[in-house]
Design an enzyme around this catalytic site. Sequence first.
Site, mmCIF file in Angstrom:
data_model
loop_
_atom_site.group_PDB
_atom_site.id
_atom_site.type_symbol
_atom_site.label_atom_id
_atom_site.label_comp_id
_atom_site.label_asym_id
_atom_site.label_seq_id
_atom_site.Cartn_x
_atom_site.Cartn_y
_atom_site.Cartn_z
ATOM 1 N N ASP A 1 1.138 -1.400 -0.146
ATOM 2 C CA ASP A 1 -0.351 0.086 0.194
ATOM 3 C C ASP A 1 1.061 1.355 0.097
ATOM 4 O O ASP A 1 0.764 2.510 0.323
ATOM 5 C CB ASP A 1 -1.124 0.001 1.113
ATOM 6 C CG ASP A 1 0.013 -0.066 2.301
ATOM 7 O OD1 ASP A 1 1.127 -0.354 2.495
ATOM 8 O OD2 ASP A 1 -0.511 -0.078 3.262
ATOM 9 N N ARG B 1 32.579 8.125 -19.390
ATOM 10 C CA ARG B 1 31.201 8.670 -20.983
ATOM 11 C C ARG B 1 31.624 10.287 -20.299
ATOM 12 O O ARG B 1 31.726 10.184 -18.879
ATOM 13 C CB ARG B 1 29.550 8.312 -20.377
ATOM 14 C CG ARG B 1 28.774 8.891 -21.018
ATOM 15 C CD ARG B 1 27.854 8.019 -21.759
ATOM 16 N NE ARG B 1 27.107 7.690 -20.149
ATOM 17 C CZ ARG B 1 27.134 6.695 -19.433
ATOM 18 N NH1 ARG B 1 27.482 5.823 -20.019
ATOM 19 N NH2 ARG B 1 26.089 6.252 -18.538
ATOM 20 N N TYR C 1 34.160 2.813 -23.500
ATOM 21 C CA TYR C 1 34.002 0.757 -22.777
ATOM 22 C C TYR C 1 34.999 -0.022 -23.067
ATOM 23 O O TYR C 1 34.636 -0.674 -23.946
ATOM 24 C CB TYR C 1 32.604 1.092 -22.669
ATOM 25 C CG TYR C 1 31.821 2.341 -22.357
ATOM 26 C CD1 TYR C 1 31.339 2.566 -21.216
ATOM 27 C CD2 TYR C 1 31.243 2.763 -23.461
ATOM 28 C CE1 TYR C 1 30.666 3.873 -21.128
ATOM 29 C CE2 TYR C 1 30.915 3.971 -23.732
ATOM 30 C CZ TYR C 1 30.188 4.211 -22.003
ATOM 31 O OH TYR C 1 29.178 5.560 -22.504
ATOM 32 N N HIS D 1 14.887 11.513 -21.234
ATOM 33 C CA HIS D 1 15.211 11.099 -23.091
ATOM 34 C C HIS D 1 13.688 12.061 -24.043
ATOM 35 O O HIS D 1 12.684 11.428 -23.562
ATOM 36 C CB HIS D 1 14.791 9.710 -23.479
ATOM 37 C CG HIS D 1 16.525 8.887 -23.484
ATOM 38 N ND1 HIS D 1 16.680 8.012 -23.023
ATOM 39 C CD2 HIS D 1 17.703 9.641 -22.697
ATOM 40 C CE1 HIS D 1 17.689 7.549 -22.104
ATOM 41 N NE2 HIS D 1 18.575 8.526 -22.220
ATOM 42 N N ASP E 1 21.223 15.925 -17.376
ATOM 43 C CA ASP E 1 21.638 14.659 -17.662
ATOM 44 C C ASP E 1 23.197 14.738 -17.888
ATOM 45 O O ASP E 1 24.039 15.757 -18.977
ATOM 46 C CB ASP E 1 20.896 14.720 -18.668
ATOM 47 C CG ASP E 1 21.059 12.507 -19.116
ATOM 48 O OD1 ASP E 1 21.758 12.249 -18.477
ATOM 49 O OD2 ASP E 1 21.226 12.487 -20.312
ATOM 50 N N HIS F 1 26.500 2.948 -28.300
ATOM 51 C CA HIS F 1 25.236 4.413 -27.655
ATOM 52 C C HIS F 1 26.091 4.889 -29.069
ATOM 53 O O HIS F 1 26.614 5.714 -29.417
ATOM 54 C CB HIS F 1 24.977 4.040 -26.617
ATOM 55 C CG HIS F 1 26.330 5.463 -25.991
ATOM 56 N ND1 HIS F 1 26.627 6.137 -25.822
ATOM 57 C CD2 HIS F 1 27.045 4.512 -25.410
ATOM 58 C CE1 HIS F 1 27.206 7.125 -25.491
ATOM 59 N NE2 HIS F 1 27.748 5.810 -24.432
ATOM 60 N N HIS G 1 20.535 12.535 -27.244
ATOM 61 C CA HIS G 1 19.096 12.647 -26.933
ATOM 62 C C HIS G 1 18.701 14.095 -26.745
ATOM 63 O O HIS G 1 19.462 14.638 -26.631
ATOM 64 C CB HIS G 1 18.780 11.889 -26.309
ATOM 65 C CG HIS G 1 19.315 11.839 -25.244
ATOM 66 N ND1 HIS G 1 18.548 12.281 -23.743
ATOM 67 C CD2 HIS G 1 20.017 11.189 -23.995
ATOM 68 C CE1 HIS G 1 19.243 12.201 -23.032
ATOM 69 N NE2 HIS G 1 20.319 11.480 -22.505
ATOM 70 N N GLU H 1 29.414 13.553 -20.553
ATOM 71 C CA GLU H 1 27.594 13.816 -21.303
ATOM 72 C C GLU H 1 27.891 15.224 -20.781
ATOM 73 O O GLU H 1 28.076 15.905 -19.631
ATOM 74 C CB GLU H 1 26.765 12.686 -20.516
ATOM 75 C CG GLU H 1 25.853 12.999 -20.863
ATOM 76 C CD GLU H 1 24.294 12.428 -20.624
ATOM 77 O OE1 GLU H 1 25.126 12.056 -19.426
ATOM 78 O OE2 GLU H 1 22.939 12.694 -21.343
ATOM 79 N N GLU I 1 27.062 13.036 -25.002
ATOM 80 C CA GLU I 1 27.220 11.821 -24.458
ATOM 81 C C GLU I 1 28.329 11.060 -24.954
ATOM 82 O O GLU I 1 27.702 10.141 -24.603
ATOM 83 C CB GLU I 1 26.142 11.499 -23.833
ATOM 84 C CG GLU I 1 25.449 11.445 -24.698
ATOM 85 C CD GLU I 1 24.432 10.354 -23.087
ATOM 86 O OE1 GLU I 1 24.327 10.068 -22.405
ATOM 87 O OE2 GLU I 1 22.713 10.643 -23.417
ATOM 88 N N ASP J 1 26.332 9.147 -13.856
ATOM 89 C CA ASP J 1 25.600 9.922 -15.096
ATOM 90 C C ASP J 1 24.471 9.999 -13.984
ATOM 91 O O ASP J 1 23.688 9.311 -13.331
ATOM 92 C CB ASP J 1 25.248 8.878 -15.632
ATOM 93 C CG ASP J 1 24.114 9.282 -16.652
ATOM 94 O OD1 ASP J 1 23.427 10.543 -16.078
ATOM 95 O OD2 ASP J 1 24.037 8.800 -17.844
ATOM 96 N N HIS K 1 23.484 1.127 -17.778
ATOM 97 C CA HIS K 1 22.330 1.084 -17.022
ATOM 98 C C HIS K 1 23.175 0.604 -15.619
ATOM 99 O O HIS K 1 22.000 0.166 -15.326
ATOM 100 C CB HIS K 1 21.104 1.445 -17.868
ATOM 101 C CG HIS K 1 20.642 2.103 -18.748
ATOM 102 N ND1 HIS K 1 19.762 2.160 -19.796
ATOM 103 C CD2 HIS K 1 21.290 3.128 -19.476
ATOM 104 C CE1 HIS K 1 19.965 2.952 -21.063
ATOM 105 N NE2 HIS K 1 20.933 3.407 -20.553
#
Length: 435
Positions: A36, A401, A383, A356, A266, A345, A349, A403, A379, A255, A238
């Site tokens: 709940d 990365r 890797y 996004h 971002d 990638h 974006h 960004e 970005e 990130d 991610h």
Amino acid sequence: MHVQEFARRRRHLMELIGRDGVAVLAAAPERTRSRDTLYSYRPDSDFYYVTGFAEPDAVAVLMPGRSQGEFVLFCRERDPLRELWDGYREGPEGAVERYGADDAFPIGDIEDILPGLLERSERVYYSMGVSAEFDQRLLGWMQTLHARRQRGHAPNELVDLDHLLHEMRLFKSRRELSAMKRSARIAVAAHERAMRLCEPGRHEYELEAEFVHEFRRNGAHCAYDPIVAGGTNACVLHYRTNNNELKDGDLVLIDAGCEYDLYASDITRTFPVNGRFTAPQRELYEVVFEANRAAVEKVLPGNHWNDPHDAAVKTITRGLRELGILNGRLTSLLKEEAYKPYFMHKTGHWLGLDVHDVGDYKVADQWRLLERGMVTTIEPGIYIAADEKGVKKRWRGIGIRLEDDVLVTKDGPDVLTGGLALAADDVEQLMSEAA
Ligand code: GLY
Ligand code: MN
Ligand code: MN
């Protein structure tokens, strides 16, 4: 966001829809987290963009040119008992007084009232597929109207609202940009906090806590779960577990961005846990840094959406070749997309109410042109998986990365996150000041 901003958006949308159309937008439902307890409520971006109304159980109807009022809102009624437990509700009175609704009704009356509002129009603009339940209800109302169209008119077309609305959302107004700049500044300050706090032996979640602290103390929320990835975790794009210890000699990739007034930032930075890059870390870092710079420079009105990505790909391919990670002629490597195992990638974006964000990337099957008022992330990353046998050991397990958030202006790229250290020396400097 000022109430006039929402009124301006509704006027604009209604001009696009025309007098024989009607738009229907539903608020996001509340969602259960466990048993709940609920997730903290996040309005649907489209609904919020048009109404500024942040409660669940609401439906907005826009009827261009309707003499009795163009904007009708259905919402929860005031309820002293529910408000005692869950907090204030605007009620239909508040919707009219504070949200610019021409008329407002209890959400419980929607079955009786909404079909009559649809009746007058030829076309119903609506975003299908967001809520299966509301899709069914809307289709039901339209079918009912059709069944009794001998007695009245019925709309005979259902048109996707996304296209019109998302094109509007792609171009940020002055007020939106001011929220996005604030969102970027808060996220920059949070990244600085994390860089200052970082040292070997701390855990990824301790750095995450710096973000939550800095965001909340500024009235912002996380725009998405922060990624705090030490060492090889950075190669999981991610990664969100955030529970590992940060090790001396490793990098940490963060990130994280916030949502201020629902507008997202971002940002990704990657920095040494102990404040000093090792030689192989710095070698790869420089390549990603150059790729970030090269891509940002391409964020210009008139360039294609994909130009920044092409610039990043070229810089990364060249850099990996110079390091001996890729071998062969540059043109062949680019043609074969040899960078892909290490940069898998896209370079960015759209950014806005959603991290996004909405908006087409292609028009008539061609990359669209960048225009003033659009905001994109830049970005690039590299890797090298820990078990990447084809690459010398010194680079394995490194993920980087970098960004930033960039506004397209006529005077060139405006890096909203440009206040945050990016060059390796600047990152080391910032971290050493904290020691
Ligand atoms: N934070 C998700 C992304 O960078 O796209
Ligand atoms: Mn990001
Ligand atoms: Mn991003």
